[in-house]
Design a protein around this motif. Structure first.
Motif, PDB file in Angstrom:
ATOM      1  N   SER A  56       0.815  -1.218   0.000  1.00  0.00           N
ATOM      2  CA  SER A  56       0.000   0.000   0.000  1.00  0.00           C
ATOM      3  C   SER A  56       0.851   1.273   0.000  1.00  0.00           C
ATOM      4  CB  SER A  56      -0.914   0.023   1.229  1.00  0.00           C
ATOM      5  OG  SER A  56      -0.147   0.192   2.408  1.00  0.00           O
ATOM      6  N   GLY A  57       2.116   1.138   0.380  1.00  0.00           N
ATOM      7  CA  GLY A  57       2.971   2.321   0.482  1.00  0.00           C
ATOM      8  C   GLY A  57       2.855   2.995   1.843  1.00  0.00           C
ATOM      9  N   HIS A  58       1.936   2.512   2.692  1.00  0.00           N
ATOM     10  CA  HIS A  58       1.782   3.086   4.022  1.00  0.00           C
ATOM     11  C   HIS A  58       2.500   2.212   5.036  1.00  0.00           C
ATOM     12  CE1 HIS A  58      -0.943   6.125   2.595  1.00  0.00           C
ATOM     13  NE2 HIS A  58      -1.586   5.189   1.918  1.00  0.00           N
ATOM     14  N   ASN A  59       2.945   2.855   6.103  1.00  0.00           N
ATOM     15  CA  ASN A  59       3.634   2.163   7.182  1.00  0.00           C
ATOM     16  C   ASN A  59       3.663   3.094   8.390  1.00  0.00           C
ATOM     17  OD1 ASN A  59       5.752   4.055   6.683  1.00  0.00           O
ATOM     18  ND2 ASN A  59       6.569   2.693   5.107  1.00  0.00           N
ATOM     19  N   CYS A  60       4.486   2.798   9.382  1.00  0.00           N
ATOM     20  CA  CYS A  60       4.532   3.635  10.582  1.00  0.00           C
ATOM     21  C   CYS A  60       5.049   5.042  10.285  1.00  0.00           C
ATOM     22  CB  CYS A  60       5.388   2.968  11.649  1.00  0.00           C
ATOM     23  SG  CYS A  60       4.583   1.533  12.376  1.00  0.00           S
ATOM     24  N   ALA A  61       5.968   5.164   9.337  1.00  0.00           N
ATOM     25  CA  ALA A  61       6.504   6.478   8.982  1.00  0.00           C
ATOM     26  C   ALA A  61       5.556   7.243   8.056  1.00  0.00           C
ATOM     27  CB  ALA A  61       7.866   6.322   8.316  1.00  0.00           C
ATOM     28  N   ASN A  62       4.690   6.521   7.370  1.00  0.00           N
ATOM     29  CA  ASN A  62       3.767   7.114   6.405  1.00  0.00           C
ATOM     30  C   ASN A  62       2.373   6.513   6.624  1.00  0.00           C
ATOM     31  OD1 ASN A  62       2.693   8.438   4.159  1.00  0.00           O
ATOM     32  ND2 ASN A  62       3.328   6.806   2.762  1.00  0.00           N
ATOM     33  N   PRO A  63       1.662   6.932   7.694  1.00  0.00           N
ATOM     34  CA  PRO A  63       0.350   6.328   7.983  1.00  0.00           C
ATOM     35  C   PRO A  63      -0.696   6.678   6.927  1.00  0.00           C
ATOM     36  CG  PRO A  63       0.835   8.105   9.530  1.00  0.00           C
ATOM     37  CD  PRO A  63       2.036   7.942   8.664  1.00  0.00           C
ATOM     38  N   SER A  64      -1.834   5.998   7.005  1.00  0.00           N
ATOM     39  CA  SER A  64      -2.944   6.239   6.069  1.00  0.00           C
ATOM     40  C   SER A  64      -3.460   7.664   6.227  1.00  0.00           C
ATOM     41  CB  SER A  64      -4.076   5.250   6.345  1.00  0.00           C
ATOM     42  OG  SER A  64      -3.644   3.931   6.170  1.00  0.00           O
ATOM     43  N   ARG A  76      -8.624   6.841   5.509  1.00  0.00           N
ATOM     44  CA  ARG A  76      -8.767   6.127   4.231  1.00  0.00           C
ATOM     45  C   ARG A  76      -7.625   5.137   4.087  1.00  0.00           C
ATOM     46  NH1 ARG A  76      -6.536   7.574  -0.835  1.00  0.00           N
ATOM     47  NH2 ARG A  76      -6.120   9.612   0.067  1.00  0.00           N
ATOM     48  N   GLY A  77      -7.981   3.854   4.076  1.00  0.00           N
ATOM     49  CA  GLY A  77      -7.005   2.797   3.877  1.00  0.00           C
ATOM     50  C   GLY A  77      -7.059   2.288   2.453  1.00  0.00           C
ATOM     51  N   THR A  78      -6.236   1.308   2.163  1.00  0.00           N
ATOM     52  CA  THR A  78      -6.181   0.763   0.812  1.00  0.00           C
ATOM     53  C   THR A  78      -6.532  -0.719   0.833  1.00  0.00           C
ATOM     54  OG1 THR A  78      -3.825   0.391   1.099  1.00  0.00           O
ATOM     55  CG2 THR A  78      -4.470   2.380  -0.050  1.00  0.00           C
ATOM     56  N   MET A  79      -7.115  -1.152  -0.270  1.00  0.00           N
ATOM     57  CA  MET A  79      -7.446  -2.560  -0.463  1.00  0.00           C
ATOM     58  C   MET A  79      -6.546  -3.112  -1.560  1.00  0.00           C
ATOM     59  SD  MET A  79     -10.094  -3.244   1.540  1.00  0.00           S
ATOM     60  CE  MET A  79     -10.928  -4.645   0.825  1.00  0.00           C
ATOM     61  N   ARG A  80      -6.285  -4.387  -1.499  1.00  0.00           N
ATOM     62  CA  ARG A  80      -5.523  -5.040  -2.558  1.00  0.00           C
ATOM     63  C   ARG A  80      -6.298  -4.860  -3.862  1.00  0.00           C
ATOM     64  NH1 ARG A  80      -1.636  -8.610  -1.221  1.00  0.00           N
ATOM     65  NH2 ARG A  80      -2.638  -9.038   0.767  1.00  0.00           N
ATOM     66  N   GLY A  81      -5.640  -4.427  -4.901  1.00  0.00           N
ATOM     67  CA  GLY A  81      -6.312  -4.199  -6.180  1.00  0.00           C
ATOM     68  C   GLY A  81      -6.664  -2.739  -6.412  1.00  0.00           C
ATOM     69  N   GLY A  82      -6.381  -1.869  -5.430  1.00  0.00           N
ATOM     70  CA  GLY A  82      -6.539  -0.443  -5.666  1.00  0.00           C
ATOM     71  C   GLY A  82      -7.768   0.226  -5.103  1.00  0.00           C
TER      72      GLY A  82
END
Length: 176
Positions: A56-64, A76-82
C-alpha cells in the motif's frame, strides 16, 4: 399417559416437540452467521500468524491519510487491487490507548468482515464483535457499512488489517 397408545398424544404436544427439535438442531449448526457478520465461536477463529503484507505504500513512517471531522477521525485505507477501505473512529479526533472506540467501516467484498490489529512489536489482536452497522448519522463513503469496537492496548503504530471474503486491505494509524 401410562397405558395410553402413542398415537393418542395430542397433536399440539407433538407439534411443540417437533419445533423444539428443529430449534435445537439449528442452534447446533455452529457456522458463521452472515446476518450478523460475527463468528459464533470467536476463539475458533483467532489469528495465529501475522496477516499478509500489502504493497500500500503506508507504514509507521507514512500512515494512512486521515482527517478530523465533526463526527470523528476518518481514515482512508487501501485494499488489494486499488480500491479503498474507510474507517470512522466515532467521536474522537485522536486515538488513545485503553479506550473502547466505536468504529464504523465502509468496505467492499462478500461475507463477514474480520479485523486484526497488528502492533509495531508484532503484537496481533483479533477484533471481536464485528457486525454490519451504519452510524446514526450520514456518512457516505463507498462500500458496505460495518461496525466494531476497537481498543488499542498500547501506544504506537498500528496496522489494522481487514478482510472480507477474498478482499483484504489495511489502515495504518498511530495511537497515543
Amino acid at each position: 399417559m401410562d397405558g395410553m397408545p402413542r398415537h393418542s398424544i395430542p397433536w399440539i404436544r407433538r407439534a411443540v416437540m417437533l419445533v423444539a427439535a428443529v430449534v435445537a438442531f439449528a442452534a447446533c449448526s455452529g457456522g458463521p452467521s452472515l446476518t450478523t457478520g460475527t463468528d459464533p465461536v470467536p476463539a475458533a477463529s483467532s489469528v495465529v500468524s501475522t496477516p499478509p503484507a500489502m504493497a500500500s505504500g503506508h507504514n509507521c513512517a507514512n500512515p494512512s491519510p486521515s482527517v478530523a471531522t465533526n463526527r470523528g477521525l476518518e481514515v482512508r485505507g487501501t485494499m488489494r487491487g486499488g480500491s479503498e477501505v474507510w474507517a470512522l473512529f466515532d467521536g474522537v479526533d485522536v486515538l488513545r490507548t485503553g479506550a473502547a472506540i466505536t468504529t464504523y467501516w465502509r468496505i467492499a467484498g462478500n461475507g463477514a468482515l474480520q479485523i486484526t490489529l497488528v502492533g509495531s512489536d508484532d503484537r496481533i489482536q483479533r477484533v471481536p464483535g464485528v457486525r454490519p452497522g451504519v452510524p446514526p448519522y450520514e456518512w457516505s463513503q463507498p462500500g458496505e457499512p460495518w461496525r466494531s469496537v476497537i481498543s488499542f492496548p498500547q501506544p504506537g503504530c498500528w496496522r489494522i488489517y481487514v478482510q472480507r471474503g477474498e478482499a483484504d486491505g489495511e489502515v495504518w494509524i498511530r495511537a497515543s
